[in-house]
Design a protein around this motif. Structure first.
Motif, PDB file in Angstrom:
ATOM      1  N   SER A   1      10.765   6.426  -0.861  1.00  0.00           N
ATOM      2  CA  SER A   1      10.987   6.510  -2.250  1.00  0.00           C
ATOM      3  C   SER A   1       9.468   6.602  -2.791  1.00  0.00           C
ATOM      4  CB  SER A   1      11.327   4.990  -2.787  1.00  0.00           C
ATOM      5  OG  SER A   1      11.518   5.057  -4.314  1.00  0.00           O
ATOM      6  N   GLU A   2       9.344   7.866  -3.662  1.00  0.00           N
ATOM      7  CA  GLU A   2       8.110   8.363  -3.964  1.00  0.00           C
ATOM      8  C   GLU A   2       8.090   9.106  -5.502  1.00  0.00           C
ATOM      9  OE1 GLU A   2       7.486  12.066  -1.228  1.00  0.00           O
ATOM     10  OE2 GLU A   2       6.634  10.305  -0.435  1.00  0.00           O
ATOM     11  N   GLY A   3       6.945   9.220  -6.075  1.00  0.00           N
ATOM     12  CA  GLY A   3       6.883  10.000  -7.342  1.00  0.00           C
ATOM     13  C   GLY A   3       5.799   9.842  -7.677  1.00  0.00           C
ATOM     14  N   HIS A   4       5.711  10.308  -9.215  1.00  0.00           N
ATOM     15  CA  HIS A   4       4.314  10.482 -10.067  1.00  0.00           C
ATOM     16  C   HIS A   4       4.716   9.413 -11.223  1.00  0.00           C
ATOM     17  CE1 HIS A   4       3.412  13.398  -7.220  1.00  0.00           C
ATOM     18  NE2 HIS A   4       2.061  13.117  -7.416  1.00  0.00           N
TER      19      HIS A   4
ATOM     20  N   PRO B   1       0.981  -1.161  -0.080  1.00  0.00           N
ATOM     21  CA  PRO B   1      -0.014   0.058  -0.015  1.00  0.00           C
ATOM     22  C   PRO B   1       0.751   1.147  -0.056  1.00  0.00           C
ATOM     23  CG  PRO B   1      -0.587  -1.562   1.712  1.00  0.00           C
ATOM     24  CD  PRO B   1       0.594  -2.083   1.148  1.00  0.00           C
ATOM     25  N   LEU B   2       0.346   2.315  -0.400  1.00  0.00           N
ATOM     26  CA  LEU B   2       0.984   3.624  -0.575  1.00  0.00           C
ATOM     27  C   LEU B   2       1.747   4.216   0.724  1.00  0.00           C
ATOM     28  CD1 LEU B   2       1.471   6.076  -2.616  1.00  0.00           C
ATOM     29  CD2 LEU B   2      -0.344   7.119  -1.498  1.00  0.00           C
TER      30      LEU B   2
ATOM     31  N   VAL C   1       0.867   0.298  -6.852  1.00  0.00           N
ATOM     32  CA  VAL C   1      -0.037   0.702  -7.842  1.00  0.00           C
ATOM     33  C   VAL C   1      -0.282   2.285  -7.558  1.00  0.00           C
ATOM     34  CG1 VAL C   1      -2.471   0.515  -8.525  1.00  0.00           C
ATOM     35  CG2 VAL C   1      -1.313  -1.671  -7.873  1.00  0.00           C
ATOM     36  N   THR C   2      -0.238   3.109  -8.675  1.00  0.00           N
ATOM     37  CA  THR C   2      -0.258   4.313  -8.503  1.00  0.00           C
ATOM     38  C   THR C   2      -1.688   4.667  -8.216  1.00  0.00           C
ATOM     39  OG1 THR C   2      -0.571   4.805 -10.974  1.00  0.00           O
ATOM     40  CG2 THR C   2       1.590   4.874 -10.145  1.00  0.00           C
ATOM     41  N   ASP C   3      -1.859   5.697  -7.198  1.00  0.00           N
ATOM     42  CA  ASP C   3      -3.274   6.056  -6.960  1.00  0.00           C
ATOM     43  C   ASP C   3      -3.991   7.171  -7.889  1.00  0.00           C
ATOM     44  OD1 ASP C   3      -2.301   8.669  -6.667  1.00  0.00           O
ATOM     45  OD2 ASP C   3      -2.228   8.659  -4.476  1.00  0.00           O
TER      46      ASP C   3
END
Length: 169
Positions: free
Chosen positions: A79-82, A63-64, A124-126
């Motif tokens: 570690s994050e991004g779009h 999960p995010l 999975v991207t939100d």
């Protein structure tokens, strides 16, 4: 005959989870060459790379903002991004697979008693195309000492240490 024995020894270490010929291909530069010739960069896109011999398809969903496993010291930064297209159009629902070593510098496929894919995750991207997870502090590690590709690098007087890194695909 020496070359045949080298290849035979490499093959004898292979298992369904541990493919030493992928490592040999990486050491020889063949994987990067094939990838570069077959996945030409798209303008403004992220350049392609090989997945390596420790990638597995059985990564758990993460999960995010969470982590796939608590097997090491967490890094201070997430570690994050779009995820977006080269035209900067967001891609909600995109699947990102990530993997890294544990706090001892080993991938889970290197353990004979492996049951689950720890230090691997499927994100999975939100709805806003954002992804993020907590990674452990990666450490540099050597090519496994029980494999022939490492012997080849040493014979060529090249180092066998990979720098700290995370994988994402």
């Amino acid at each position: 005959m020496i070359a045949i024995e080298f290849l035979a020894c490499t093959g004898q270490i292979c298992t369904p989870l541990r493919q030493e010929f992928i490592l040999l291909s990486d050491v020889l530069g063949m994987s990067a060459l094939v990838d570069a010739l077959n996945d030409l960069p798209v303008s403004a896109g992220t350049e392609s790379s090989v997945s390596g011999l420790f990638f597995t398809e059985d990564a758990p969903d993460v999960p995010l903002g969470e982590s796939s496993e608590r097997k090491g010291e967490y890094s201070y930064a997430n570690s994050e991004g779009h995820m977006c297209t080269t035209s900067r159009v967001p891609i909600p629902g995109a699947v990102i697979k990530t993997w890294e070593t544990d706090d001892k510098g080993f991938y889970n496929t290197q353990y004979a008693d492996r049951v689950v894919a720890y230090c691997h995750g499927q994100l999975v991207t939100d709805k806003d195309s954002k992804y993020g997870y907590r990674a452990i502090v990666s450490i540099p590690y050597p090519i496994p000492s029980d494999v022939r590709p490492g012997d080849l690098l040493l014979a060529l007087r090249r180092h066998i240490i990979y720098p700290n890194h995370l994988h994402m695909i």
